[in-house]
Design a protein around this motif. Sequence first.
Motif, short mmCIF file in Angstrom:
data_model
loop_
_atom_site.label_atom_id
_atom_site.label_comp_id
_atom_site.label_asym_id
_atom_site.label_seq_id
_atom_site.Cartn_x
_atom_site.Cartn_y
_atom_site.Cartn_z
N ASP A 107 -15.08 -9.19 77.04
CA ASP A 107 -16.74 -8.68 75.48
C ASP A 107 -17.31 -10.02 75.69
O ASP A 107 -18.36 -10.33 76.17
CB ASP A 107 -15.22 -8.42 74.57
N PHE A 108 -16.67 -11.37 76.21
CA PHE A 108 -17.43 -12.34 75.71
C PHE A 108 -18.82 -12.87 75.25
O PHE A 108 -19.36 -12.82 74.73
CB PHE A 108 -19.31 -11.80 77.03
N ASP A 109 -17.70 -12.20 73.87
CA ASP A 109 -18.07 -12.64 72.55
C ASP A 109 -17.97 -13.85 72.17
O ASP A 109 -18.44 -14.38 71.36
CB ASP A 109 -16.88 -12.26 71.40
N VAL A 121 -16.00 -5.26 71.96
CA VAL A 121 -15.16 -6.81 71.28
C VAL A 121 -14.41 -5.66 70.69
O VAL A 121 -13.43 -6.09 70.09
CB VAL A 121 -15.90 -7.34 69.67
N ARG A 122 -13.93 -4.06 69.79
CA ARG A 122 -13.56 -3.38 69.28
C ARG A 122 -12.44 -2.84 69.93
O ARG A 122 -13.61 -1.51 70.42
CB ARG A 122 -13.73 -2.74 67.95
N LYS A 123 -11.58 -2.89 70.59
CA LYS A 123 -10.68 -2.20 71.59
C LYS A 123 -9.41 -2.50 71.20
O LYS A 123 -9.00 -3.22 70.65
CB LYS A 123 -11.19 -2.76 73.27
N ASN A 124 -8.64 -1.57 71.98
CA ASN A 124 -7.04 -1.24 72.02
C ASN A 124 -6.76 -2.46 73.04
O ASN A 124 -5.81 -2.45 72.87
CB ASN A 124 -6.30 0.14 72.40
#
Length: 205
Positions: free
Chosen positions: A45-47, A68-71
């Motif tokens: 996600d490279f946040d 960014v929001r994922k399982n």
Amino acid sequence: MSKVMLVANRATSIKKEKDFHYIGVDGGALLLSEQNITMDYAIGDFDSVGEKRRTELEKITTIEHLPVRKNESDSEYAIKFALERYDEVYITGVSGGRLDHFLSVYHMLAFQEYHFTIVDEQNHISKLEQGTHHIQKHKKYLSLFAVCESEITITGVEYPLYDRKLNLHDIYTLSNEIIDTEAILEIKKGTLIVIQSADKKNTLD
């Protein structure tokens, strides 16, 4: 046979192996870039990387940009991604930091139907199933842990075992050592996690 090394956030340096492909996982892609190691993909996600650095990565490799929001964690996604494309999958840079992240990768290896190897400077962790296995020495110590009821014979080690039963609670198979050119492990029943490890000063290449 294709081999790939996934390089995750906790990696601090990489010794490039000529027979390996490389994939950077989130911040691990920056390390590969800084060491001028060509990577097939950068995944994450490279946040924590920032837009500028991500743009730089897009110029040198193929990006698998995750939300960014994922399982799934970045490492979990990267392992599954690599297993679909390469014959042997290794991952480094997942230890030495958040224990929950390491345990999620360990549980994938130990308790799910995925076969890959976790490596770092001091450890080499793999899963072996029923059959006869020739174990080459990577580190000083050799430990075996059952992930289900198992039965083994192991020779070529300081403390050989013959027709021994192991269950999930057994820890007496800790800190053996390979004394021959290789150890021969016969798993007559079950599945084992095989950990080769070393003290910092005794780490083998």
